[in-house]
Design a protein around this motif. Structure first.
Motif, PDB file in Angstrom:
ATOM      1  N   ARG A   7      66.007 -37.347  19.576  1.00 22.38           N
ATOM      2  CA  ARG A   7      66.500 -36.262  20.431  1.00 22.38           C
ATOM      3  C   ARG A   7      67.906 -36.646  20.859  1.00 22.38           C
ATOM      4  O   ARG A   7      68.131 -37.750  21.346  1.00 22.38           O
ATOM      5  N   VAL A   8      68.856 -35.745  20.634  1.00 26.39           N
ATOM      6  CA  VAL A   8      70.255 -36.080  20.878  1.00 26.39           C
ATOM      7  C   VAL A   8      70.955 -35.047  21.749  1.00 26.39           C
ATOM      8  O   VAL A   8      70.569 -33.874  21.797  1.00 26.39           O
ATOM      9  N   HIS A   9      71.988 -35.534  22.444  1.00 25.68           N
ATOM     10  CA  HIS A   9      72.917 -34.623  23.131  1.00 25.68           C
ATOM     11  C   HIS A   9      73.881 -34.040  22.103  1.00 25.68           C
ATOM     12  O   HIS A   9      74.275 -32.887  22.189  1.00 25.68           O
ATOM     13  N   HIS A  10      74.268 -34.886  21.133  1.00 28.30           N
ATOM     14  CA  HIS A  10      75.084 -34.459  19.997  1.00 28.30           C
ATOM     15  C   HIS A  10      74.972 -35.522  18.915  1.00 28.30           C
ATOM     16  O   HIS A  10      74.646 -36.679  19.189  1.00 28.30           O
ATOM     17  N   GLY A  24      75.205 -29.999  18.388  1.00 29.61           N
ATOM     18  CA  GLY A  24      75.170 -30.278  19.812  1.00 29.61           C
ATOM     19  C   GLY A  24      73.761 -30.743  20.140  1.00 29.61           C
ATOM     20  O   GLY A  24      73.140 -31.467  19.353  1.00 29.61           O
ATOM     21  N   PRO A  25      73.200 -30.314  21.260  1.00 29.18           N
ATOM     22  CA  PRO A  25      71.846 -30.741  21.618  1.00 29.18           C
ATOM     23  C   PRO A  25      70.835 -30.352  20.540  1.00 29.18           C
ATOM     24  O   PRO A  25      70.918 -29.276  19.958  1.00 29.18           O
ATOM     25  N   PHE A  55      61.312 -31.684  24.341  1.00 30.55           N
ATOM     26  CA  PHE A  55      62.475 -31.380  25.169  1.00 30.55           C
ATOM     27  C   PHE A  55      62.005 -31.014  26.572  1.00 30.55           C
ATOM     28  O   PHE A  55      60.953 -30.395  26.738  1.00 30.55           O
ATOM     29  N   THR A  69      64.366 -24.370  22.694  1.00 31.27           N
ATOM     30  CA  THR A  69      65.665 -24.709  23.288  1.00 31.27           C
ATOM     31  C   THR A  69      66.840 -24.107  22.533  1.00 31.27           C
ATOM     32  O   THR A  69      67.946 -24.052  23.073  1.00 31.27           O
ATOM     33  N   GLY A  71      68.157 -25.536  20.028  1.00 34.95           N
ATOM     34  CA  GLY A  71      68.948 -26.671  19.558  1.00 34.95           C
ATOM     35  C   GLY A  71      69.048 -26.706  18.043  1.00 34.95           C
ATOM     36  O   GLY A  71      68.349 -25.984  17.329  1.00 34.95           O
ATOM     37  N   THR A 134      74.465 -39.493  20.339  1.00 38.50           N
ATOM     38  CA  THR A 134      74.107 -39.895  21.691  1.00 38.50           C
ATOM     39  C   THR A 134      72.655 -39.501  21.866  1.00 38.50           C
ATOM     40  O   THR A 134      72.321 -38.310  21.928  1.00 38.50           O
ATOM     41  N   ASN A 135      71.780 -40.516  21.871  1.00 37.74           N
ATOM     42  CA  ASN A 135      70.346 -40.298  21.982  1.00 37.74           C
ATOM     43  C   ASN A 135      70.045 -39.825  23.401  1.00 37.74           C
ATOM     44  O   ASN A 135      70.532 -40.399  24.360  1.00 37.74           O
ATOM     45  N   ALA A 136      69.262 -38.783  23.524  1.00 36.48           N
ATOM     46  CA  ALA A 136      68.892 -38.215  24.825  1.00 36.48           C
ATOM     47  C   ALA A 136      67.521 -38.725  25.219  1.00 36.48           C
ATOM     48  O   ALA A 136      66.532 -38.430  24.566  1.00 36.48           O
TER      49      ALA A 136
END
Length: 147
Positions: A7-10, A24-25, A55, A69, A71, A134-136
């Motif tokens: 799961r990423v922010h980007h 993106g997300p 999420f 979401t 995403g 960037t891992n969320a």
């Protein structure tokens, strides 16, 4: 098929310094076709990933799916997910599908994810790629259609 979901922010993927895919997300999906895999496994995995509730909702619980979401999915082929490390110190990759089958199933899987209504970006099959993310959470999940 085997998949590692992050799961990423980007996230983005580049080949020779040029970005070829980014989201993106959403989810970075590292995917590997295994020997004997068919389109049925790709369809099953695509449907599972699109509906997997990982999420956060408004109550901060993991209750929402990628479909919920809106995403995206960055899908990158990674035959090293087939690594057999049971003997010695050098992994073997013979459980992975042959390159021509791997490419066909990778492309099919990407289309199956897109058919779920998910925006898809891709890496380049067989290329040496640089992945940034960037891992969320972090939230990282392993899926295997064989289990």
């Amino acid at each position: 098929m085997r998949a590692l979901l992050q799961r990423v922010h980007h996230a983005s993927v580049a080949v020779k310094g040029e970005t070829i895919g980014e989201i993106g997300p959403g989810l970075l999906i590292l995917i590997c076709a295994m020997q004997g895999d068919t389109e049925a496994e790709a369809d099953q995995l695509a449907a599972k990933i699109a509906k997997l509730r990982i999420f956060k909702d408004d109550a901060d619980k993991m209750n929402l799916s990628l479909k919920d979401t809106g995403g995206g999915a960055l899908i990158v082929s990674q035959f090293t997910l087939a690594a057999d490390t049971s003997r010695g110190n050098r992994p073997g990759f013979s459980p992975a599908a042959a390159p021509e089958d791997g490419r066909r199933l990778y492309e099919y899987f990407s289309k199956a994810v897109a058919a779920q209504g998910i925006p898809v970006a891709n890496g380049s099959f067989g290329a040496d790629m640089d992945i940034s993310l960037t891992n969320a959470g972090p939230v990282t999940i392993w899926l295997d259609t064989a289990s």
